[in-house]
Scaffold this motif. Structure first.
Motif, PDB file in Angstrom:
ATOM      1  N   LEU A   1       1.618   6.741  -7.042  1.00 25.42           N
ATOM      2  CA  LEU A   1       2.239   5.481  -6.614  1.00 25.42           C
ATOM      3  C   LEU A   1       1.239   4.333  -6.679  1.00 25.42           C
ATOM      4  O   LEU A   1       1.569   3.245  -7.150  1.00 25.42           O
ATOM      5  CB  LEU A   1       2.775   5.599  -5.187  1.00 25.42           C
ATOM      6  CG  LEU A   1       4.082   6.351  -5.001  1.00 25.42           C
ATOM      7  CD1 LEU A   1       4.413   6.468  -3.513  1.00 25.42           C
ATOM      8  CD2 LEU A   1       5.214   5.672  -5.739  1.00 25.42           C
ATOM      9  N   MET A   2       0.024   4.569  -6.204  1.00 24.52           N
ATOM     10  CA  MET A   2      -0.982   3.501  -6.200  1.00 24.52           C
ATOM     11  C   MET A   2      -1.328   3.056  -7.611  1.00 24.52           C
ATOM     12  O   MET A   2      -1.545   1.861  -7.850  1.00 24.52           O
ATOM     13  CB  MET A   2      -2.248   3.939  -5.457  1.00 24.52           C
ATOM     14  CG  MET A   2      -2.105   3.926  -3.940  1.00 24.52           C
ATOM     15  SD  MET A   2      -1.537   2.353  -3.244  1.00 24.52           S
ATOM     16  CE  MET A   2      -2.851   1.255  -3.738  1.00 24.52           C
TER      17      MET A   2
ATOM     18  N   ASP B   1       4.027  -2.672  -9.996  1.00 25.62           N
ATOM     19  CA  ASP B   1       5.333  -2.025  -9.935  1.00 25.62           C
ATOM     20  C   ASP B   1       5.938  -2.133  -8.530  1.00 25.62           C
ATOM     21  O   ASP B   1       5.468  -1.502  -7.590  1.00 25.62           O
ATOM     22  CB  ASP B   1       5.185  -0.555 -10.349  1.00 25.62           C
ATOM     23  CG  ASP B   1       6.514   0.160 -10.478  1.00 25.62           C
ATOM     24  OD1 ASP B   1       7.440  -0.123  -9.702  1.00 25.62           O
ATOM     25  OD2 ASP B   1       6.610   1.037 -11.366  1.00 25.62           O
ATOM     26  N   HIS B   2       6.995  -2.932  -8.404  1.00 26.14           N
ATOM     27  CA  HIS B   2       7.664  -3.151  -7.112  1.00 26.14           C
ATOM     28  C   HIS B   2       8.312  -1.881  -6.568  1.00 26.14           C
ATOM     29  O   HIS B   2       8.308  -1.654  -5.357  1.00 26.14           O
ATOM     30  CB  HIS B   2       8.748  -4.233  -7.246  1.00 26.14           C
ATOM     31  CG  HIS B   2       8.197  -5.597  -7.459  1.00 26.14           C
ATOM     32  ND1 HIS B   2       7.982  -6.470  -6.421  1.00 26.14           N
ATOM     33  CD2 HIS B   2       7.804  -6.247  -8.576  1.00 26.14           C
ATOM     34  CE1 HIS B   2       7.488  -7.601  -6.893  1.00 26.14           C
ATOM     35  NE2 HIS B   2       7.364  -7.490  -8.210  1.00 26.14           N
TER      36      HIS B   2
ATOM     37  N   ASN C   1       8.512   2.613  -2.661  1.00 21.17           N
ATOM     38  CA  ASN C   1       8.394   4.039  -2.347  1.00 21.17           C
ATOM     39  C   ASN C   1       7.249   4.301  -1.366  1.00 21.17           C
ATOM     40  O   ASN C   1       7.393   5.081  -0.436  1.00 21.17           O
ATOM     41  CB  ASN C   1       8.154   4.854  -3.625  1.00 21.17           C
ATOM     42  CG  ASN C   1       9.428   5.424  -4.182  1.00 21.17           C
ATOM     43  OD1 ASN C   1       9.996   6.327  -3.601  1.00 21.17           O
ATOM     44  ND2 ASN C   1       9.867   4.872  -5.292  1.00 21.17           N
ATOM     45  N   LEU C   2       6.119   3.659  -1.591  1.00 21.27           N
ATOM     46  CA  LEU C   2       4.972   3.832  -0.695  1.00 21.27           C
ATOM     47  C   LEU C   2       5.324   3.349   0.713  1.00 21.27           C
ATOM     48  O   LEU C   2       5.020   4.022   1.698  1.00 21.27           O
ATOM     49  CB  LEU C   2       3.753   3.070  -1.230  1.00 21.27           C
ATOM     50  CG  LEU C   2       2.458   3.321  -0.459  1.00 21.27           C
ATOM     51  CD1 LEU C   2       1.865   4.665  -0.865  1.00 21.27           C
ATOM     52  CD2 LEU C   2       1.458   2.208  -0.739  1.00 21.27           C
ATOM     53  N   VAL C   3       5.958   2.201   0.791  1.00 26.82           N
ATOM     54  CA  VAL C   3       6.377   1.656   2.087  1.00 26.82           C
ATOM     55  C   VAL C   3       7.329   2.633   2.764  1.00 26.82           C
ATOM     56  O   VAL C   3       7.182   2.942   3.951  1.00 26.82           O
ATOM     57  CB  VAL C   3       7.035   0.263   1.921  1.00 26.82           C
ATOM     58  CG1 VAL C   3       7.704  -0.187   3.208  1.00 26.82           C
ATOM     59  CG2 VAL C   3       5.998  -0.757   1.467  1.00 26.82           C
TER      60      VAL C   3
ATOM     61  N   VAL D   1      -4.754   8.155   0.091  1.00 24.84           N
ATOM     62  CA  VAL D   1      -4.043   6.883   0.216  1.00 24.84           C
ATOM     63  C   VAL D   1      -3.560   6.695   1.651  1.00 24.84           C
ATOM     64  O   VAL D   1      -3.702   5.619   2.234  1.00 24.84           O
ATOM     65  CB  VAL D   1      -2.870   6.790  -0.782  1.00 24.84           C
ATOM     66  CG1 VAL D   1      -2.029   5.548  -0.520  1.00 24.84           C
ATOM     67  CG2 VAL D   1      -3.371   6.812  -2.216  1.00 24.84           C
ATOM     68  N   SER D   2      -3.007   7.742   2.241  1.00 27.81           N
ATOM     69  CA  SER D   2      -2.498   7.633   3.609  1.00 27.81           C
ATOM     70  C   SER D   2      -3.618   7.274   4.579  1.00 27.81           C
ATOM     71  O   SER D   2      -3.430   6.421   5.452  1.00 27.81           O
ATOM     72  CB  SER D   2      -1.815   8.929   4.039  1.00 27.81           C
ATOM     73  OG  SER D   2      -2.713  10.017   3.974  1.00 27.81           O
TER      74      SER D   2
END
Length: 195
Positions: A20-21, A28-29, A34-36, A83-84
């Motif tokens: 995702l990152m 990429d919106h 998705n990350l949010v 990432v988290s």
């Protein structure tokens, strides 16, 4: 409770946050959405535990995701940080900044406590105990409060908390032990003063 609603686009799915990152770093919106979606609830929970205030917690989460969208290159896979953990570190740092700017008020939103099936007197006693505990936690030194909130309330591993706090795992464990000891002493002093 604060919720983010992801953008809907058929076919977009990333196996992990690293993927995702990479997409977010390209603007990429949908990857950002998705990350949010994956992390907003946990982020809100962490922010609420620190701030004790719905509006402040929502502001912290919004700030963090805005920062991630504006500067996604701050996360780099080569640093070997999940990432988290990076996201939770942004949340935690923002909460610490806010807490340094104000004194603890102890005004926790008590409407989150369920009152089903108990008397008013019992609910008042529960509310008082809850308020007392939250005040004691709010008065802990910042590293103790951070370690306690991350590891105990948010169920983040000591290893991940050590990344978020920039401390060794043993130092995080030590902060948790000190927090428990200090809470025990504060609560004992409170009870003694009520006698």
């Amino acid at each position: 409770m604060f919720k983010f609603f992801p953008l809907k686009e058929k076919g977009f799915f990333a196996e992990n946050d690293d993927e995702l990152m990479k997409h977010i770093q390209k603007g990429d919106h949908n990857a950002f959405s998705n990350l949010v979606h994956r992390h907003s609830s946990k982020c809100y929970s962490i922010a609420y535990r620190f701030t004790g205030n719905v509006c402040d917690a929502e502001d912290v989460v919004q700030y963090a995701f805005f920062k991630i969208w504006q500067k996604p290159d701050l996360w780099q896979k080569k640093h070997n940080t999940k990432v988290s953990s990076w996201i939770y570190k942004i949340i935690t740092n923002r909460c610490i900044d806010i807490s340094r700017k104000r004194t603890p008020s102890g005004n926790l939103d008590l409407d989150r406590i369920s009152s089903a099936g108990i008397s008013c007197e019992e609910q008042l006693a529960i509310n008082e105990k809850h308020r007392m505990l939250e005040n004691a936690i709010a008065n802990l030194p910042i590293n103790q409060r951070t370690a306690l909130n991350l590891c105990f309330y948010e169920d983040i591993s000591n290893k991940d908390a050590s990344e978020i706090m920039n401390l060794s795992t043993k130092a995080v464990q030590s902060q948790i032990m000190r927090a428990k000891k200090n809470l025990k002493e504060m609560l004992r002093n409170y009870h003694d003063s009520k006698k």
